[in-house]
Design a protein around this motif. Structure first.
Motif, PDB file in Angstrom:
ATOM      1  N   GLY A 175       0.817  -1.215   0.000  1.00  0.00           N
ATOM      2  CA  GLY A 175       0.000   0.000   0.000  1.00  0.00           C
ATOM      3  C   GLY A 175       0.847   1.260   0.000  1.00  0.00           C
ATOM      4  N   VAL A 212       2.238   1.661  -3.588  1.00  0.00           N
ATOM      5  CA  VAL A 212       1.186   2.093  -4.517  1.00  0.00           C
ATOM      6  C   VAL A 212       0.744   3.527  -4.206  1.00  0.00           C
ATOM      7  CG1 VAL A 212      -1.203   1.660  -5.243  1.00  0.00           C
ATOM      8  CG2 VAL A 212       0.405  -0.236  -5.007  1.00  0.00           C
ATOM      9  N   GLY A 213       0.574   3.841  -2.935  1.00  0.00           N
ATOM     10  CA  GLY A 213       0.180   5.198  -2.551  1.00  0.00           C
ATOM     11  C   GLY A 213       1.216   6.228  -2.954  1.00  0.00           C
ATOM     12  N   GLY A 240       0.278  10.519   0.670  1.00  0.00           N
ATOM     13  CA  GLY A 240      -0.171   9.393  -0.146  1.00  0.00           C
ATOM     14  C   GLY A 240       0.488   8.094   0.268  1.00  0.00           C
ATOM     15  N   THR A 241       1.781   8.161   0.605  1.00  0.00           N
ATOM     16  CA  THR A 241       2.507   6.968   1.023  1.00  0.00           C
ATOM     17  C   THR A 241       1.990   6.441   2.353  1.00  0.00           C
ATOM     18  OG1 THR A 241       4.464   7.765  -0.141  1.00  0.00           O
ATOM     19  CG2 THR A 241       4.802   6.045   1.501  1.00  0.00           C
ATOM     20  N   GLY A 294      -3.495  -0.310   3.007  1.00  0.00           N
ATOM     21  CA  GLY A 294      -2.960  -1.631   2.681  1.00  0.00           C
ATOM     22  C   GLY A 294      -2.825  -2.521   3.903  1.00  0.00           C
ATOM     23  N   THR A 342       0.541   9.136  -5.967  1.00  0.00           N
ATOM     24  CA  THR A 342       0.550  10.551  -5.589  1.00  0.00           C
ATOM     25  C   THR A 342       1.869  11.228  -5.933  1.00  0.00           C
ATOM     26  OG1 THR A 342       1.296  10.039  -3.345  1.00  0.00           O
ATOM     27  CG2 THR A 342      -1.095  10.170  -3.721  1.00  0.00           C
ATOM     28  N   GLY A 388      -1.570   5.142   1.884  1.00  0.00           N
ATOM     29  CA  GLY A 388      -1.540   3.846   1.208  1.00  0.00           C
ATOM     30  C   GLY A 388      -1.115   2.733   2.148  1.00  0.00           C
TER      31      GLY A 388
END
Length: 73
Positions: free
Chosen positions: A40, A43-44, A54-55, A62, A48, A58
C-alpha cells in the motif's frame, strides 16, 4: 530531483524486503498486515507522485486490507 525520488523508492523497497525476512515468527495474519502495508505504501507513493501523505495513507489502507485478508470470523 527525479534521481533522488528513484533512489528513495529503491531504498524503501530494499528496506521492506529486508524487513520481511524477520517475519518468520509472525502469524499469517501479521504477515498479511505487513505485506499489505508495504504494498500500500508503494502504490500510494506512486499514485501521488511520492507524496508523504499518499505513502502513509496507502500504507494504512494496505495494512487494514492485509489484516482482514483470510480472516475466518
Amino acid at each position: 530531483m527525479k534521481n533522488i525520488k528513484q533512489l528513495a523508492v529503491s531504498a524503501t523497497i530494499a528496506t521492506l524486503a529486508l524487513g520481511l525476512t524477520a517475519c518468520s515468527g509472525m502469524s499469517q495474519q501479521d504477515k498479511n498486515t505487513a505485506i499489505g502495508a508495504g504494498a500500500g505504501a508503494v502504490v500510494g507513493g506512486v499514485l501521488t507522485g511520492g507524496s508523504a501523505v499518499g505513502t502513509v495513507g496507502g500504507a494504512a489502507v494496505g495494512g487494514v486490507i492485509g489484516n482482514q485478508t483470510g480472516k475466518t470470523n
